[in-house]
Motif scaffolding. Structure first.
Motif, PDB file in Angstrom:
ATOM      1  N   SER A  28       0.767  -0.959   0.058  1.00 38.42           N
ATOM      2  CA  SER A  28       0.264   0.507  -0.035  1.00 38.42           C
ATOM      3  C   SER A  28       0.801   1.037  -0.300  1.00 38.42           C
ATOM      4  CB  SER A  28      -1.082  -0.089   1.955  1.00 38.42           C
ATOM      5  OG  SER A  28      -0.396  -0.547   2.028  1.00 38.42           O
ATOM      6  N   SER A  29       0.135   2.398  -0.860  1.00 38.73           N
ATOM      7  CA  SER A  29       0.923   3.623  -0.494  1.00 38.73           C
ATOM      8  C   SER A  29      -0.381   4.778  -0.736  1.00 38.73           C
ATOM      9  CB  SER A  29       2.190   3.818  -1.797  1.00 38.73           C
ATOM     10  OG  SER A  29       1.647   3.374  -3.080  1.00 38.73           O
ATOM     11  N   HIS A  30       0.058   5.658  -0.714  1.00 32.85           N
ATOM     12  CA  HIS A  30      -0.524   6.588   0.010  1.00 32.85           C
ATOM     13  C   HIS A  30      -0.904   8.038  -0.848  1.00 32.85           C
ATOM     14  CE1 HIS A  30       0.457   4.191   3.591  1.00 32.85           C
ATOM     15  NE2 HIS A  30      -0.304   3.627   2.952  1.00 32.85           N
ATOM     16  N   VAL A  31      -1.888   8.343  -1.310  1.00 33.71           N
ATOM     17  CA  VAL A  31      -1.465   9.481  -2.627  1.00 33.71           C
ATOM     18  C   VAL A  31      -3.272  10.314  -1.877  1.00 33.71           C
ATOM     19  CG1 VAL A  31      -0.051   8.809  -3.864  1.00 33.71           C
ATOM     20  CG2 VAL A  31      -1.935   8.184  -4.622  1.00 33.71           C
ATOM     21  N   GLY A  32      -3.992  10.495  -0.947  1.00 34.05           N
ATOM     22  CA  GLY A  32      -4.386  10.821  -1.114  1.00 34.05           C
ATOM     23  C   GLY A  32      -6.523  10.038  -1.215  1.00 34.05           C
ATOM     24  N   SER A  33      -7.296  10.200  -0.582  1.00 30.76           N
ATOM     25  CA  SER A  33      -8.468   9.551  -1.755  1.00 30.76           C
ATOM     26  C   SER A  33      -8.438   9.598  -3.287  1.00 30.76           C
ATOM     27  CB  SER A  33      -9.652   9.796  -1.045  1.00 30.76           C
ATOM     28  OG  SER A  33      -9.666   9.169   0.793  1.00 30.76           O
ATOM     29  N   MET A  34      -8.365  11.123  -4.054  1.00 35.98           N
ATOM     30  CA  MET A  34      -8.589  11.573  -5.193  1.00 35.98           C
ATOM     31  C   MET A  34      -7.306  10.936  -5.560  1.00 35.98           C
ATOM     32  SD  MET A  34     -11.959  13.071  -5.493  1.00 35.98           S
ATOM     33  CE  MET A  34     -10.892  14.131  -7.381  1.00 35.98           C
ATOM     34  N   ASN A  43      -2.164  20.253   8.951  1.00 31.94           N
ATOM     35  CA  ASN A  43      -3.016  19.619   7.994  1.00 31.94           C
ATOM     36  C   ASN A  43      -2.779  18.629   7.356  1.00 31.94           C
ATOM     37  OD1 ASN A  43      -5.679  20.244   6.674  1.00 31.94           O
ATOM     38  ND2 ASN A  43      -5.316  22.372   5.618  1.00 31.94           N
ATOM     39  N   ARG A  44      -4.062  17.700   6.622  1.00 33.49           N
ATOM     40  CA  ARG A  44      -3.694  16.884   5.195  1.00 33.49           C
ATOM     41  C   ARG A  44      -3.566  17.290   4.226  1.00 33.49           C
ATOM     42  NH1 ARG A  44      -4.715  11.917   5.925  1.00 33.49           N
ATOM     43  NH2 ARG A  44      -4.130  11.488   4.514  1.00 33.49           N
ATOM     44  N   GLN A  45      -2.755  16.613   3.343  1.00 34.00           N
ATOM     45  CA  GLN A  45      -2.354  17.265   2.172  1.00 34.00           C
ATOM     46  C   GLN A  45      -3.717  18.016   0.989  1.00 34.00           C
ATOM     47  OE1 GLN A  45      -2.162  13.954   2.467  1.00 34.00           O
ATOM     48  NE2 GLN A  45      -2.454  12.963   0.854  1.00 34.00           N
ATOM     49  N   PRO A  46      -3.908  18.496   0.137  1.00 33.30           N
ATOM     50  CA  PRO A  46      -4.973  18.742  -0.991  1.00 33.30           C
ATOM     51  C   PRO A  46      -5.011  17.394  -2.073  1.00 33.30           C
ATOM     52  CG  PRO A  46      -3.629  20.232  -0.840  1.00 33.30           C
ATOM     53  CD  PRO A  46      -2.981  19.216  -0.497  1.00 33.30           C
ATOM     54  N   GLY A  47      -6.911  17.137  -1.555  1.00 36.27           N
ATOM     55  CA  GLY A  47      -7.245  15.582  -2.252  1.00 36.27           C
ATOM     56  C   GLY A  47      -7.385  14.472  -1.256  1.00 36.27           C
ATOM     57  N   SER A  48      -6.496  14.152  -0.394  1.00 39.84           N
ATOM     58  CA  SER A  48      -6.868  13.847   0.518  1.00 39.84           C
ATOM     59  C   SER A  48      -8.529  13.482   1.636  1.00 39.84           C
ATOM     60  CB  SER A  48      -6.121  13.500   1.626  1.00 39.84           C
ATOM     61  OG  SER A  48      -6.409  14.949   2.952  1.00 39.84           O
TER      62      SER A  48
END
Lengths: 644, 644
Positions: free
Chosen positions: A440-446, A523-528
């Motif tokens: 698994s790698s994490h790039v946010g939901s979008m 904060n979290r990154q945009p798109g998450s």
């Protein structure tokens, strides 16, 4: 005040540095020792091995039966059988026994008619040497068994013993002295996680390099850890050279800082040949010679240390024993996203590799030289040459593998949003489906939805709230993946809320307190999904980004947000309850959300994806999720939606 | 008299036998033990490993310089520099040090203007967290480092220590009891080549299997060698099971002979599951269970023992530790000559593989299960399924490699006639050109020319006498290779003659004595230069094949001919003096002949071929050839002819 600085010599490229290393030290070889063959596995012959006895050293029966002189059997057939007399014209033999004098063939017991205790009948003649292992059939005394520099494996040990070679002359294993330095470092033997203070670092490079030495046929000795002190380090290096180590490595202090003593140590005792290589990680590598002994200054960051070893020290250790370079499996991969890279240095990019849609797709891991997990999580390494500025998405490039290709092919590639239960899943699938795994790698939901569109993953974790109707994910799928049939499977329901320092010192009672009490936010990154949730929640409370101090500070995972709060960098962050619980922080619930997996229909029926879904549906997985806290499993494993 | 026989149970195919093995024993796993991480290299995690500390466990400077609160630097530029006070607004830090309280960024020392001992100037602002390794950047406490069943490599040891995991729970290495049996066997410790009698065999399987166990992560214990005695063997097996070994192997006695006790031993103590597998080598394999302990009856022939281990015992040992199967590199090869194979059994064909003309060509080695050298000389193994009757020449088939492909690609493939100096050459080229090698197989001089025609080798050794003019090789090249431009390079001049028993008991003085004194001859195969020489010599003496007793007995190499004479199988053979000298036999010179290498022009300029020619021309090679005796090196390395 510390301002005295070393300077790098002219930095050189990897190839040039390797050429220099082998020009100076390529002639070195370890000494020769005599070992019993049974002790010589994986050693390299220092001299050709020549058989001293033949194998077999006699004519041997190759079957159970009777030994005969073939000529005495000529003419026998089923109409005119011949009879032979035991002890005169026929002799019982078992497989492996010496053929009696005067015989040259064996008749299998299955082909004999036993007439009485002393007489047998045969209905076919024997031809000379049938079912006989002739003397020297395998090995002839005086024959070359193996040329010099042959590496002795299990089979070779058998051939040597069979050829009467019981002792062999082999290359000694190189001895390497590893000298860890650094006042901030603690030996793992001397600390416990509880007693470690901020600033304490557990020394791990000596252990890693010792293990890498073993992988390269060398024996490492770890010197006691040394403080950053020129004289102490110099004395240890000098002693190591005097004691005849084949190589000395100083760990740490190879850079150009005021407390980096590797360079003056080597200069005081011998000569520096290279200081600084245009590679990343690993730039601060240095090496020189003290007398005929190669001495390395190995950078202190763990990935740098490993790259420095594998590019330089390791190959030299192999060459000293006349061993060939270690084999690396190389495959062509395509980056899911564009990779940037600076000109003028060769980069070792750690990547995850997934077998998706018949192609190998790579996604890059963080580049920090200080992060050992970028290597342990990597499936491969892409070397980006120094004259290349980056790699376009989708372009095929070579990666050398750190995991076997079949393991990669049995791995489900999950991207998108991060959740702690993915770690549990990664462990649980191994229990229930040995050989399968997830990556698994994490790039946010979008980002996950976009990766699905590019066919870069098998599924994406997603928790995108539709502010209009309070639903999760479905409206986003319809909007962003209109042409990709997918299924939406619930992984967990989870509590999102404010992660707050232990004891909630700012007395935050509701989300709007962040603004009102001027608490520094992380904060979290945009798109998450969490960022979207936060923006939605601000709006609900009549607030905007400008009202939140620290709104621009971003992290990529819930755990990083929790760490930011734990370390005092931030006074609050939005994240899952499991992250707060893991680090024993306070938590103020904001919403319960649906964390789902978006699975394209074309991958849904793959055996590995089915194995994953079975695992998700298992009672044991659900129990382990509940034990984390902050989760609900009422719908876990259920299909919520299908866009077919 | 020994006629009591066991019988094979119904023989089964490999797959069926493997399925049975895993059905009975696939659930077994070795126990769990706790080890220090530094001792756990190559072990398998028995439980997930979870980080207990973060790495770093503090915000750390990532550069040498000063730590600052970024906000205090905002607005600085080259026209309006800002000054900072050491100890108040700026704090000296070295890479890796803890960031002082109240700071959140590092400015590199290279970007500072040192104004006085307490004051520095900056001409650019710092942004928050620049050059800072944030707490948890690599590892966050509570994160999953590795799921269970992860194999711990050097990198993983670093991640574990960095995450505060100093001890790990791992699978124990399986313990294997190896019980060698066989009254004819001698321990290598108990004999010397001089004291070995005909019929004595050096036990080597226990050593080979111990080494293979190590390759499979298991620890073998070798029982004292046992005589062929049911009670003794049964007691040893029973003890082994009681002592808790994870596996027991009885070496030898697995066949169906009267002294094969493995079957009754296992039957008396437990149950036999498989006896006899339709594979070659390795057919007599058996296994059963005593309680929950797998017990193997391993065939005594060395290649059979290895196949039995690698197909059955080895994979089970890996599974017990939750290790994946060993990786085998597979390539497509084309047999140079047609391969015959019997229906109804799966064959493991050992082959040499050469990279010739951009293709991988295979030539089969002898098939005897008793010849360990068929494995040590092999580059790969072709599995011929039981429903396949053979392989056509040139057809592509899969071979799994026993040597790395790049080593095969750096190998010069020599076929044709055999000469002992090829062994010397094989050793000498390694000395002069590390990484290069030669691979030689023997098909006779004529066979060599035919292989060149089929592009199956890089060169062929040849000593074909033209009876019309006494020349060697050239007329044959013109006749048989009219369309292939080649060069002819002399390797050696060599003496051919009669190899005779020590002391020449038959008082052979000339070639014709063979016929006149009715001496049993051992011949070479048709197409070999020596056979052609012998036929020519017979004719010169007015003799024919019918006049020679044993004319029909054939061997394939000079050494085999010499061994036939040494062992008493023959009273004379035609061969090179070096072979006679090697085995201390008498020798009667017949002719001095030119042994040359025929090298196609298209391969002549390959670097590996040039390396070989350089080696041939070296003084050291010539000296070593002369030391063998029976050779002349006047023309060694010279080009004698070119058909361009």
């Amino acid at each position: 005040m510390e301002t005295k600085r070393n300077v790098y010599l002219n930095m050189v490229g990897i190839q040039q540095a390797q050429d220099c290393l082998f020009e100076k030290f390529g002639h070195l070889e370890t000494g020769v020792q005599t070992l019993d063959v049974v002790q010589a596995q994986n050693r390299v012959l220092a001299a050709p091995a020549v058989a001293v006895i033949s194998s077999p050293n006699f004519h041997a029966a190759a079957m159970d039966g009777v030994a005969v002189d073939a000529e005495s059997t000529f003419g026998a057939n089923d109409e005119a059988p011949k009879s032979l007399t035991i002890g005169k014209t026929a002799f019982w033999v078992n497989t492996g026994q010496v053929l009696p004098d005067g015989t040259n063939a064996v008749i299998m017991i299955e082909h004999l008619n036993i007439l009485d205790e002393n007489t047998i009948g045969i209905e076919a003649p024997a031809f000379p040497w049938q079912y006989v292992r002739k003397m020297g059939e395998d090995i002839v005394a005086t024959q070359l068994l193996f040329p010099r520099d042959h590496k002795i494996n299990a089979y070779a040990m058998g051939a040597l013993l069979s050829g009467g070679v019981f002792k062999v002359s082999v290359r000694k294993r190189p001895g390497v002295l590893i000298i860890p330095t650094g006042s901030e470092l603690k030996r793992w033997q001397d600390v416990t996680p509880e007693t470690m203070k901020p600033g304490d670092v557990v020394e791990s490079n000596a252990t890693v390099l010792t293990a890498l030495c073993a992988d390269h046929g060398a024996d490492a000795t770890v010197n006691p850890m040394l403080e950053d002190d020129l004289q102490t380090i110099q004395a240890a290096v000098s002693d190591g050279v005097d004691q005849g180590y084949d190589m000395v490595m100083i760990l740490g202090g190879s850079s150009a800082g005021s407390k980096d003593y590797s360079k003056p140590v080597i200069e005081n005792l011998g000569r520096i040949y290279v200081h600084g290589v245009t590679m990343m990680p690993g730039k601060p590598l240095m090496f020189g010679g003290i007398g005929d002994t190669p001495v390395f200054g190995i950078p202190g960051y763990p990935v740098s240390a490993i790259v420095a070893f594998e590019m330089f020290a390791g190959p030299l250790l192999l060459a000293m024993q006349h061993l060939p370079p270690l084999k690396q499996e190389v495959v062509a991969v395509s980056p899911v996203r564009k990779v940037a890279s600076k000109l003028g240095r060769e980069e070792f990019l750690r990547v995850k590799i997934g077998a998706v849609d018949g192609r190998l797709m790579s996604s890059q891991l963080p580049r920090g030289a200080g992060s050992i997990t970028t290597l342990t999580e990597a499936d491969g390494i892409i070397r980006i040459p120094q004259h290349v500025e980056g790699i376009e998405a989708g372009k095929k490039v070579q990666a050398h593998l750190l995991r076997p290709l079949d393991a990669i092919e049995n791995t489900v590639v999950i991207t998108g949003s991060h959740d702690n239960t993915l770690d549990l899943l990664s462990d649980q699938i191994r229990l229930e489906h040995p050989g399968m795994g997830i990556s698994s790698s994490h790039v946010g939901s979008m980002g996950g939805l976009m990766t699905i569109k590019k066919r870069g993953c098998h599924m994406a974790g997603c928790h995108l709230l539709d502010p209009d109707d309070g639903t999760y994910n479905i409206s986003y799928i319809k909007k962003y993946l209109p042409d990709v049939p997918v299924r939406l499977v619930n992984l967990v329901m989870r509590q999102q809320g404010l992660i707050l320092p232990k004891g909630n010192p700012d007395k935050v009672k509701r989300l709007s307190d962040i603004a009102e009490k001027n608490v520094t936010f992380i904060n979290r990154q945009p798109g998450s999904g969490t960022r979207i949730l936060f923006d939605f929640s601000l709006k609900e409370n009549g607030l905007s980004a400008a009202d939140v101090s620290g709104y621009e500070n971003e992290e990529y995972t819930h755990m990083s947000v929790a760490v930011a709060v734990l370390s005092g960098r931030a006074g609050a962050g939005l994240g899952i309850k499991a992250a707060a619980l893991a680090l024993k922080l306070d938590f103020l619930p904001v919403v319960t959300e649906s964390y789902d997996l978006v699975i394209p229909e074309i991958y849904y029926h793959l055996p590995k994806v089915q194995a994953l879904i079975c695992t998700i549906q298992s009672a044991e997985f659900k129990q382990r999720v509940m034990a984390l806290g902050g989760y609900g499993v009422e719908q876990t494993g259920e299909e919520l939606f299908r866009s077919v």
